[in-house]
Scaffold this motif. Sequence first.
Motif, PDB file in Angstrom:
ATOM      1  N   UNK A 135       0.817  -1.221   0.000  1.00 33.83           N
ATOM      2  CA  UNK A 135       0.000   0.000   0.000  1.00 33.83           C
ATOM      3  C   UNK A 135       0.850   1.270   0.000  1.00 33.83           C
ATOM      4  N   UNK A 136       2.162   1.097  -0.131  1.00 36.56           N
ATOM      5  CA  UNK A 136       3.071   2.248  -0.067  1.00 36.56           C
ATOM      6  C   UNK A 136       4.022   2.279  -1.260  1.00 36.56           C
ATOM      7  N   UNK A 137       3.595   1.714  -2.381  1.00 33.95           N
ATOM      8  CA  UNK A 137       4.436   1.747  -3.577  1.00 33.95           C
ATOM      9  C   UNK A 137       5.231   0.497  -3.826  1.00 33.95           C
ATOM     10  N   UNK A 138       5.095  -0.500  -2.940  1.00 33.07           N
ATOM     11  CA  UNK A 138       5.796  -1.760  -3.140  1.00 33.07           C
ATOM     12  C   UNK A 138       7.289  -1.653  -2.879  1.00 33.07           C
ATOM     13  N   UNK A 178       6.526   0.244 -14.526  1.00 29.92           N
ATOM     14  CA  UNK A 178       6.249   1.439 -15.311  1.00 29.92           C
ATOM     15  C   UNK A 178       5.921   2.627 -14.402  1.00 29.92           C
ATOM     16  N   UNK A 179       5.230   2.344 -13.313  1.00 35.17           N
ATOM     17  CA  UNK A 179       4.869   3.422 -12.387  1.00 35.17           C
ATOM     18  C   UNK A 179       6.109   4.083 -11.809  1.00 35.17           C
ATOM     19  N   UNK A 184      11.457   8.412 -12.556  1.00 37.21           N
ATOM     20  CA  UNK A 184      12.915   8.445 -12.659  1.00 37.21           C
ATOM     21  C   UNK A 184      13.434   9.286 -13.812  1.00 37.21           C
ATOM     22  N   UNK A 185      12.541   9.886 -14.573  1.00 38.11           N
ATOM     23  CA  UNK A 185      12.980  10.750 -15.659  1.00 38.11           C
ATOM     24  C   UNK A 185      13.764   9.988 -16.707  1.00 38.11           C
ATOM     25  N   UNK A 191      12.239   1.911 -19.874  1.00 40.42           N
ATOM     26  CA  UNK A 191      11.200   0.982 -19.461  1.00 40.42           C
ATOM     27  C   UNK A 191       9.836   1.381 -20.021  1.00 40.42           C
ATOM     28  N   UNK A 192       9.730   2.616 -20.465  1.00 44.23           N
ATOM     29  CA  UNK A 192       8.479   3.124 -21.041  1.00 44.23           C
ATOM     30  C   UNK A 192       8.493   3.072 -22.566  1.00 44.23           C
ATOM     31  N   UNK A 193       9.691   3.154 -23.161  1.00 39.96           N
ATOM     32  CA  UNK A 193       9.803   3.218 -24.623  1.00 39.96           C
ATOM     33  C   UNK A 193      10.263   1.911 -25.257  1.00 39.96           C
ATOM     34  N   UNK A 194      10.665   0.934 -24.432  1.00 40.12           N
ATOM     35  CA  UNK A 194      11.111  -0.347 -24.970  1.00 40.12           C
ATOM     36  C   UNK A 194      12.545  -0.351 -25.462  1.00 40.12           C
ATOM     37  N   UNK A 195      13.327   0.665 -25.097  1.00 39.75           N
ATOM     38  CA  UNK A 195      14.733   0.699 -25.491  1.00 39.75           C
ATOM     39  C   UNK A 195      15.576  -0.171 -24.550  1.00 39.75           C
TER      40      UNK A 195
END
Length: 406
Positions: A135-138, A178-179, A184-185, A191-195
């Motif tokens: 409940x705190x971001x894992x 992804x969250x 992390x900028x 991890x968001x773009x698949x690179x």
Amino acid sequence: MSETERKLVLGTPAAFALEAHLASYAAHSETSRGRRFPEAPPSARTEFQRDRDRIVHSTAFRRLEYKTQVFVNHEGDLFRTRLTHSLEVAQIARSVARNLRVNEDLVEAISLAHDLGHTPFGHAGQDALHECMRDHGGFEHNLQSLAVVDQLEEHYGAFNGLNLCFETREGILKHCSRENARKLGELGERFLTGKQPSIEAQIANVADEIAYNNHDVDDGLRSGFITLDQLSEVSLWHTHHEAAKNEFPRIDGRRLIHETIRRIINTLIVDLIDTTSMHLARVRPESIDDVRNAPPLVAHSEEIASQAASLKRFLFKNLYRHYRVMRMANKAQRVVTGLFEAFTDDPRLLPPAYQARGPVAEESANDPAAPTYDSSQARLIAHYIAGMTDRYALKEYQRLFVIDDN
């Protein structure tokens, strides 16, 4: 000594000379994306050598000596710990990097730092802490490793953490949700773009699997939790075990086991180098950015990957799920959960540095990257528990819950 020679020994040109042999697609110090806090360039070493040295001198690295790989530290002096595992990963990764003409120093730094955020009691401790933090971001141990080098180490007056290069931090972050990646900028962008990360990070990733699969076999046999008869059903083991017996008919026992494992590791490393070389020849990356935009380049051949996967499945079924390992895992989860609940119920039980108004929280609030790092009480408790060694966690649990008449 001429001025040119002096600069090559003492100045930054020395660092560049040390990397002159590297392929164009390797990570180079002079093209690093830099550090979070600018620093003067090091003398007589590269930026990535500086990173490696900072990791080796860190408090978190020393703690790895007393953190579980599979067997809890006090169960035997010869079983692997997170420290010996990290050294073995670095050795394998450097061998691969050298053959592929990529940056050995960067791959070593990543390898030595990849487990800095692991909890006590191995994966059992990690799973328990993740459940506590649901409940705190894992809790993700790769993200925790990053927090260690970015925030939690306290060695320098100018900044929190170790202030490592972007490329080292990128390699440490092997997995990320992804969250969390969104927070992390630039570091979480892939991890968001698949690179992909650098080829050095990819090497460290595969070297990690080579090391723990084969050395867990060794520890499993030493403990008696798995047997040679069981392993004979695994093709990767059987092939090399028979080859070792044929070449050395008179050896047996531990010597035969070590000879077999040595041969398996060599096969995996050679196959990894050969297959990756073919991928590089096909893709022809000219820069580290080309590597990041390409599909994964560091990999085994299909045949060897299949055999390695079979060994991994065998270990999961016969070692990691062995009833005695499960008993220790159950105890570990109880300890981690008990500590978390006790500290949550009454944070005054925590050392002052980890209370919500303590120094760690205050430093986080003043950190330029504060949005990245959660300084809530729950996260501070997770930092405290994750930093514990096996034996410290057991002692802390005893201090909180056991009444000693002595």
